[in-house]
Motif scaffolding. Sequence first.
Motif, PDB file in Angstrom:
ATOM      1  N   ARG A  48       1.015  -1.292   0.115  1.00 33.45           N
ATOM      2  CA  ARG A  48       0.016   0.114  -0.208  1.00 33.45           C
ATOM      3  C   ARG A  48       0.961   1.192   0.109  1.00 33.45           C
ATOM      4  NH1 ARG A  48      -5.181  -0.103  -2.035  1.00 33.45           N
ATOM      5  NH2 ARG A  48      -6.296  -1.475  -1.196  1.00 33.45           N
ATOM      6  N   ILE A  49       2.095   1.072   0.590  1.00 40.83           N
ATOM      7  CA  ILE A  49       2.643   2.465   0.882  1.00 40.83           C
ATOM      8  C   ILE A  49       3.536   2.675  -0.516  1.00 40.83           C
ATOM      9  CG2 ILE A  49       5.193   3.109   2.021  1.00 40.83           C
ATOM     10  CD1 ILE A  49       4.270   2.120   4.491  1.00 40.83           C
ATOM     11  N   CYS A  50       3.846   1.702  -1.213  1.00 43.29           N
ATOM     12  CA  CYS A  50       4.467   1.940  -2.573  1.00 43.29           C
ATOM     13  C   CYS A  50       3.404   2.301  -3.720  1.00 43.29           C
ATOM     14  CB  CYS A  50       5.087   0.475  -3.044  1.00 43.29           C
ATOM     15  SG  CYS A  50       6.500   0.097  -2.137  1.00 43.29           S
ATOM     16  N   ALA A  51       2.123   1.968  -3.247  1.00 45.06           N
ATOM     17  CA  ALA A  51       0.877   2.229  -4.307  1.00 45.06           C
ATOM     18  C   ALA A  51       0.675   3.598  -4.183  1.00 45.06           C
ATOM     19  CB  ALA A  51      -0.084   1.097  -4.134  1.00 45.06           C
ATOM     20  N   ALA A  52       0.888   4.034  -2.837  1.00 43.15           N
ATOM     21  CA  ALA A  52       0.355   5.667  -2.905  1.00 43.15           C
ATOM     22  C   ALA A  52       0.869   6.724  -3.521  1.00 43.15           C
ATOM     23  CB  ALA A  52       0.399   5.841  -1.092  1.00 43.15           C
ATOM     24  N   ALA A  86       5.122  11.384   5.804  1.00 40.76           N
ATOM     25  CA  ALA A  86       6.268  10.782   4.878  1.00 40.76           C
ATOM     26  C   ALA A  86       5.570  10.492   3.643  1.00 40.76           C
ATOM     27  CB  ALA A  86       6.741   9.553   5.426  1.00 40.76           C
ATOM     28  N   LEU A  87       4.418   9.848   3.389  1.00 36.87           N
ATOM     29  CA  LEU A  87       3.561   9.409   2.424  1.00 36.87           C
ATOM     30  C   LEU A  87       3.207  10.874   1.375  1.00 36.87           C
ATOM     31  CD1 LEU A  87       1.300   6.429   3.209  1.00 36.87           C
ATOM     32  CD2 LEU A  87       3.718   6.381   1.560  1.00 36.87           C
ATOM     33  N   LEU A  88       2.861  11.703   2.080  1.00 33.33           N
ATOM     34  CA  LEU A  88       2.298  12.850   1.454  1.00 33.33           C
ATOM     35  C   LEU A  88       3.350  13.459   0.703  1.00 33.33           C
ATOM     36  CD1 LEU A  88      -0.512  14.220   3.652  1.00 33.33           C
ATOM     37  CD2 LEU A  88      -1.075  12.936   1.683  1.00 33.33           C
ATOM     38  N   ASP A  89       4.551  13.629   1.307  1.00 34.79           N
ATOM     39  CA  ASP A  89       5.556  14.486   1.001  1.00 34.79           C
ATOM     40  C   ASP A  89       6.398  13.346  -0.370  1.00 34.79           C
ATOM     41  OD1 ASP A  89       7.976  16.297   1.196  1.00 34.79           O
ATOM     42  OD2 ASP A  89       9.032  14.571   1.102  1.00 34.79           O
ATOM     43  N   GLY A  90       6.222  12.102  -0.154  1.00 29.47           N
ATOM     44  CA  GLY A  90       6.392  11.426  -1.354  1.00 29.47           C
ATOM     45  C   GLY A  90       5.508  11.555  -2.567  1.00 29.47           C
ATOM     46  N   ALA A  91       4.294  11.593  -2.189  1.00 28.93           N
ATOM     47  CA  ALA A  91       3.205  11.791  -3.335  1.00 28.93           C
ATOM     48  C   ALA A  91       3.477  13.187  -4.064  1.00 28.93           C
ATOM     49  CB  ALA A  91       1.958  11.687  -2.729  1.00 28.93           C
ATOM     50  N   ARG A  92       3.670  14.157  -3.359  1.00 25.69           N
ATOM     51  CA  ARG A  92       4.075  15.453  -3.769  1.00 25.69           C
ATOM     52  C   ARG A  92       5.096  15.283  -4.813  1.00 25.69           C
ATOM     53  NH1 ARG A  92       7.896  18.958  -3.221  1.00 25.69           N
ATOM     54  NH2 ARG A  92       8.873  17.793  -1.334  1.00 25.69           N
ATOM     55  N   ARG A  93       6.413  14.583  -4.330  1.00 20.26           N
ATOM     56  CA  ARG A  93       7.409  14.412  -5.415  1.00 20.26           C
ATOM     57  C   ARG A  93       7.170  13.830  -6.761  1.00 20.26           C
ATOM     58  NH1 ARG A  93      12.499  15.286  -2.847  1.00 20.26           N
ATOM     59  NH2 ARG A  93      12.295  15.726  -0.405  1.00 20.26           N
ATOM     60  N   LEU A  94       6.570  12.820  -6.359  1.00 24.75           N
ATOM     61  CA  LEU A  94       6.179  11.968  -7.797  1.00 24.75           C
ATOM     62  C   LEU A  94       5.092  12.581  -8.493  1.00 24.75           C
ATOM     63  CD1 LEU A  94       7.593   9.748  -6.091  1.00 24.75           C
ATOM     64  CD2 LEU A  94       6.261   8.003  -7.277  1.00 24.75           C
ATOM     65  N   GLY A  95       4.158  13.275  -7.968  1.00 27.01           N
ATOM     66  CA  GLY A  95       3.234  14.077  -8.581  1.00 27.01           C
ATOM     67  C   GLY A  95       3.713  15.275  -9.472  1.00 27.01           C
ATOM     68  N   LEU A 101      -6.785  15.886  -5.019  1.00 27.60           N
ATOM     69  CA  LEU A 101      -6.451  16.076  -3.687  1.00 27.60           C
ATOM     70  C   LEU A 101      -6.929  14.917  -2.620  1.00 27.60           C
ATOM     71  CD1 LEU A 101      -5.390  17.629  -1.255  1.00 27.60           C
ATOM     72  CD2 LEU A 101      -7.468  19.035  -1.391  1.00 27.60           C
ATOM     73  N   THR A 102      -8.159  14.539  -2.816  1.00 26.22           N
ATOM     74  CA  THR A 102      -8.963  13.873  -1.838  1.00 26.22           C
ATOM     75  C   THR A 102      -8.530  12.161  -2.375  1.00 26.22           C
ATOM     76  OG1 THR A 102     -10.938  13.577  -3.301  1.00 26.22           O
ATOM     77  CG2 THR A 102     -10.755  15.094  -1.352  1.00 26.22           C
ATOM     78  N   GLY A 103      -8.097  12.279  -3.561  1.00 23.26           N
ATOM     79  CA  GLY A 103      -7.585  10.878  -4.212  1.00 23.26           C
ATOM     80  C   GLY A 103      -6.318  10.647  -3.441  1.00 23.26           C
ATOM     81  N   VAL A 104      -5.217  11.466  -3.431  1.00 23.74           N
ATOM     82  CA  VAL A 104      -3.927  11.490  -2.585  1.00 23.74           C
ATOM     83  C   VAL A 104      -4.409  11.174  -1.150  1.00 23.74           C
ATOM     84  CG1 VAL A 104      -1.995  12.810  -1.973  1.00 23.74           C
ATOM     85  CG2 VAL A 104      -2.986  13.065  -4.217  1.00 23.74           C
ATOM     86  N   LEU A 105      -5.230  11.812  -0.505  1.00 23.39           N
ATOM     87  CA  LEU A 105      -5.394  11.403   0.965  1.00 23.39           C
ATOM     88  C   LEU A 105      -6.037  10.221   0.976  1.00 23.39           C
ATOM     89  CD1 LEU A 105      -7.312  14.816   1.994  1.00 23.39           C
ATOM     90  CD2 LEU A 105      -4.967  14.080   2.392  1.00 23.39           C
ATOM     91  N   ARG A 106      -6.898   9.564  -0.038  1.00 25.40           N
ATOM     92  CA  ARG A 106      -7.543   8.303   0.036  1.00 25.40           C
ATOM     93  C   ARG A 106      -6.173   7.175   0.117  1.00 25.40           C
ATOM     94  NH1 ARG A 106     -11.611   7.098  -4.497  1.00 25.40           N
ATOM     95  NH2 ARG A 106      -9.684   7.697  -5.752  1.00 25.40           N
ATOM     96  N   SER A 107      -5.405   7.457  -0.900  1.00 21.52           N
ATOM     97  CA  SER A 107      -4.361   6.592  -1.235  1.00 21.52           C
ATOM     98  C   SER A 107      -3.242   6.610  -0.068  1.00 21.52           C
ATOM     99  CB  SER A 107      -3.613   6.639  -2.631  1.00 21.52           C
ATOM    100  OG  SER A 107      -2.948   7.852  -2.818  1.00 21.52           O
ATOM    101  N   SER A 108      -2.886   7.608   0.468  1.00 21.93           N
ATOM    102  CA  SER A 108      -2.124   7.892   1.537  1.00 21.93           C
ATOM    103  C   SER A 108      -2.661   7.733   2.970  1.00 21.93           C
ATOM    104  CB  SER A 108      -1.379   9.170   1.400  1.00 21.93           C
ATOM    105  OG  SER A 108      -0.673   9.545   0.303  1.00 21.93           O
ATOM    106  N   ILE A 109      -3.751   7.889   3.194  1.00 24.79           N
ATOM    107  CA  ILE A 109      -4.303   7.616   4.526  1.00 24.79           C
ATOM    108  C   ILE A 109      -5.410   6.303   4.472  1.00 24.79           C
ATOM    109  CG2 ILE A 109      -5.384   8.651   6.374  1.00 24.79           C
ATOM    110  CD1 ILE A 109      -4.528  11.299   5.363  1.00 24.79           C
TER     111      ILE A 109
END
Length: 821
Positions: free
Chosen positions: A176-180, A577-586, A694-702
């Motif tokens: 899940r962490i790698c998928a977010a 940590a997940l949101l920061d990684g998601a920001r970078r990849l996004g 935005l909410t998709g990022v929250l859903r995948s990260s949380i």
Amino acid sequence: MDLISQFPLGDDLAWTLLALGVLAVAALVAGAVVPSRLRRDEDSEELDEDLGRRLGAQLLSAGSIMLWVGLPLAVLLYLAPGSTDDRLLRSGLLLAGLALGPLAAWRGIAVQLAALGLDAARRPTMISRLGALTVTGALALAVLPVVIIIWFLQTTAGPALIALAGGAAISALAIRICAAPVETAASASALLVGTDEHELDAEDPANLGGPHLRSARMASRGGALSADLVAVATAVAGVGVLLGVPVLAAEGFIVVLLGLAAAMLAAAVVAVMPHLGTPGHERGALRLGGLIPAVLGGAGAIAAAALWIPSLYRDLRFEDVGLENFTDPAITGGTPTPREQLEPQIDEALTDMGQWVSATDESQYASAFLDLMGLYSITPNIVVAVALGLGVLSALAAVVLLGGTGHRLGGIVLRTARTSRTGGALGIVAGLGSTALTAAGAVALVVLIATVISVLSAGVPGLALALLVHAALGALIVVAAHAGSLLASTFADRPDTEPALQGAAAGASTGPRAALLLAGTLTALGALGPVVSALSSAPRAGTVWEDRALHALTPSSLTLLGGVGLGVLTVLLVTSALLDGARRLGANAVVETRASLLEGRGRAELVDLTEMVRRAAVTPLVTAVLMPVVAGFGVGPGALPGLLLGVVLTAAGLGLWTLGAGTTLENAASVIGSGRYGGRGSWGHSGALGGTVLTGVLRSSIGSVALPLLLTSSLLAALSVSAVVGMHTDDTSAFLRWGIVVVALVIVLACWVIAATAPEVDLEDGEGEISKPLFSRDTEESADELDAMDWESEDENVAQVPVSTKPSRRQKRKQRRADED
């Protein structure tokens, strides 16, 4: 037949284990054979050559993270106190559990790949069958090792099953962490660039982010979901056996095996349930296709438990599990005594229960005596059946509550879509506000279950926690029965699918996923049993403050409160940590997609995606795994129950909230895109698309990470409590314990630095010609006639992108206003 008749747990349990094992093997065989025999459409455009590579790279990233974290953890488990055989078994089963997650994910993805190859006209008719195939296969991967462990270990199977479940939870968390961050990068590429900036459908071949979005959804909806099911099923089995046998004897095995069998059979029934229905009633037919198997499976499990388990507590089969004698010093005075000798006295004492309650205090011996009397006052078959029924009803309620967030014509979605006309921010507020209420209702279900079970258990903590796990079994049956809804959006979310079926399948998985999170929450709360039991039975410590940190489990204990705070902090750190990684990849995906469109390339190559995912995923996984070590050795053993409660309740609440919010904004954008509330190109559509991402990022990260996170924390707390208690009571130096904490914190900090220093895309204003079309509008336009982002290259030798000739959204709006005038 001697193998059956001489089985230590009884011939009925032997037959049950064999039947469940055969059922699991059959499900695995069907999952391997059926996809390969499906007639394929070799000309399908969705089977692009890079799809398998992207999915394989994501699984490879998760697998490498598991090895980096799992192997050192297995070594630490081997060093924990116990005999050599116990330590080898514990470490080996943890590694076996780590392997279950990737295997389940690979199977779930394989089924979806087979579905992509089908002719488009056949896919809707295969929704329930392929969904049932995915869920039964995942449950079979969990059930088969459980059957083997119980068969060979019998009464000592509980700790071994906990180790297996801990490995499965860690593997699900890694997946899940790698998928977010991958989901974030894919949605940013497809929706922010392709749909919002160029008004392309996500599935349009011209949308360069579409292939990445498709593979990310397949990895999440099929692969990661299968890993979640394995983690929950193994955790329910491990915690259920560990807690159920001491209070329900051999019947503790029976309830767990009945629940797992009912879940597999309910998922199998889904394969024969029609889901299409008449035109205009597709959503009702899809929900009915999950409701009927859920009711049948739940009713079957409840009836079997009520008929199989004795109605008198004295009739339970204690001798089969080595509990034929009373051994507690509070009951026998230190001399083992056969049950039949003391049971007449217990029956006599039950006639005046109030006298015994008033004559005893809250000491350990007095509590053990009252617990025994409470156990003999219950009706085992009734309390177990009611606990299973509570789980079934609460899961169905969660499906209804969260299912409303996925209904495109429902009040929540339409209210969010309407509010988006005033701006994206207010639309997001509308979606978050409405789904917060539904999440609160789902959390209230947990409180209700705990309240009813506290009455059913006659005040006995061990029985209450065991009944919580039985309620989780009932919820798992409901989740398995909604196999079609769980996978419906995967198979129906295609451009050539009928719009009515697309609308019915959109968000259909949110309700069952909420029920699965509910089942995981109840199971994780049950893990309080072994933690509290180890603390209460520990000897006295050498100093007053160490003894208070070990035995003081009251609400006024700062050690317990510190553990609760660490639990909340764990969820926040993992999320950060997940949101920061998601920001970078996004950000990287957006820039790469824009550059690919500008240069006329046929696809957007995210070449650094795999390496970026690995660097982003290490920190949250290491934080989740090491936080029980920090709590136990740093704050004190009494912090472990607080850590468990803090992680479970925080992750469950935030997870339910973000699951609903992500689905609501996604459907609101689809409603506006269909022509309502301004339609495509309007301000409302642009704001809703931003809210979707935005909410998709929250859903995948949380939301998606919440389930494996709370299972990992609770199971690792149960696995580590014996080592933590032992080092606090065997005169181990406090400096050594704090040294362990310092090493754990240094490891977490090092991982955090590695992730924080990862290279990221340059978003500063540059001097080169490429900066203008990538990051700004054309400066030659007047202020009142600003156009959408111009993708035309100033270099005449660069091929022109076809979509750049379309009129911009601002031009369309001006033309629409002119037509209205």
